[in-house]
Enzyme design. Structure first.
Site, PDB file in Angstrom:
ATOM      1  N   LYS A 121      -7.695   1.640  -6.047  1.00  0.00           N
ATOM      2  CA  LYS A 121      -7.451   2.356  -4.598  1.00  0.00           C
ATOM      3  C   LYS A 121      -8.264   3.287  -5.281  1.00  0.00           C
ATOM      4  CE  LYS A 121      -5.364   6.046  -2.830  1.00  0.00           C
ATOM      5  NZ  LYS A 121      -4.853   7.184  -2.222  1.00  0.00           N
ATOM      6  N   ASP A 139      -3.304   3.190   1.063  1.00  0.00           N
ATOM      7  CA  ASP A 139      -1.981   4.711   0.502  1.00  0.00           C
ATOM      8  C   ASP A 139      -0.939   4.497   1.072  1.00  0.00           C
ATOM      9  OD1 ASP A 139      -2.476   5.494   2.775  1.00  0.00           O
ATOM     10  OD2 ASP A 139      -3.257   7.410   2.371  1.00  0.00           O
TER      11      ASP A 139
END
Length: 219
Positions: A121, A139
């Site tokens: 990420k 997220d």
């Protein structure tokens, strides 16, 4: 609505709401973005934005950061949480950037994910926001909304990312992931959620999610 109509509705609504897209984490270059994103794990962007100026005042490049001790870094970043791991990661990756990358942040997923404390990420955020490479960092907001909107089964973030990349046009990924984050915060939060304000979920939401919402509202 068909799946494609739902996707188009999401895109059009988000572009109307967020024609100008604010960047959540304050930074001035790829290095400060990398550090800010690493610090944001299990913390809030608001908290990170309060602490990064204090850290960057001491060190806003890998050379100055490597001169600080892990303890000095940890003392500064303690309020963002997970400071023992994050301070080691920041110090370690700064040294690697100097030793292996001439002090520059590398522009590939592989090289970024090889750095300490940098996961997929974090690498995706840096690639998209610092270098403009299409990526779809997922997220908690994106994970929650893709499920609420019936665009992903919500099993895990890996699956959510695959579904987002399959459904949304590649040239929109870098804008869309930020627009969905802002939408999630403002209109479709995990707590204190008001469906009347959440125009997207109200229009295309997963039936079970909507039923659960109304059931809770009644009780």
């Amino acid at each position: 609505m068909t799946k494609q109509e739902s996707v188009n509705f999401v895109i059009n609504t988000l572009y109307k709401l967020y024609p100008e897209i604010p960047i959540p984490l304050d930074h001035k270059d790829p290095y400060t973005l990398l550090i800010a994103v690493l610090m944001s794990a299990q913390s809030t962007d608001v908290r990170v934005n309060k602490i990064t100026p204090l850290l960057f005042e001491k060190a806003d490049n890998p050379y100055d950061m490597a001169k600080l001790s892990v303890e000095e870094i940890r003392d500064i970043i303690k309020p963002v949480g997970l400071s023992p791991m994050k301070s080691k990661g920041i110090h370690g990756l700064s040294k690697i950037l100097i030793d292996k990358h001439n002090g520059e942040v590398p522009q590939s997923f592989e090289a970024l994910e090889a750095l300490p404390a940098v996961g997929h990420k974090t690498a995706s955020v840096v690639m998209s926001q610092a270098f403009g490479v299409p990526a779809f960092p997922v997220d908690t907001h994106i994970h929650r909304l893709m499920y609420r909107w019936n665009l992903s089964n919500g099993k895990n973030v890996v699956q959510t990312e695959k579904d987002a990349k399959r459904l949304f046009p590649k040239e929109l990924w870098n804008d869309l992931h930020l627009q969905i984050i802002w939408y999630g915060r403002e209109y479709s939060p995990a707590r204190g959620w008001n469906l009347d304000k959440d125009i997207i979920t109200k229009a295309i939401g997963r039936k079970s999610v909507l039923q659960e919402y109304y059931k809770k509202k009644k009780s």
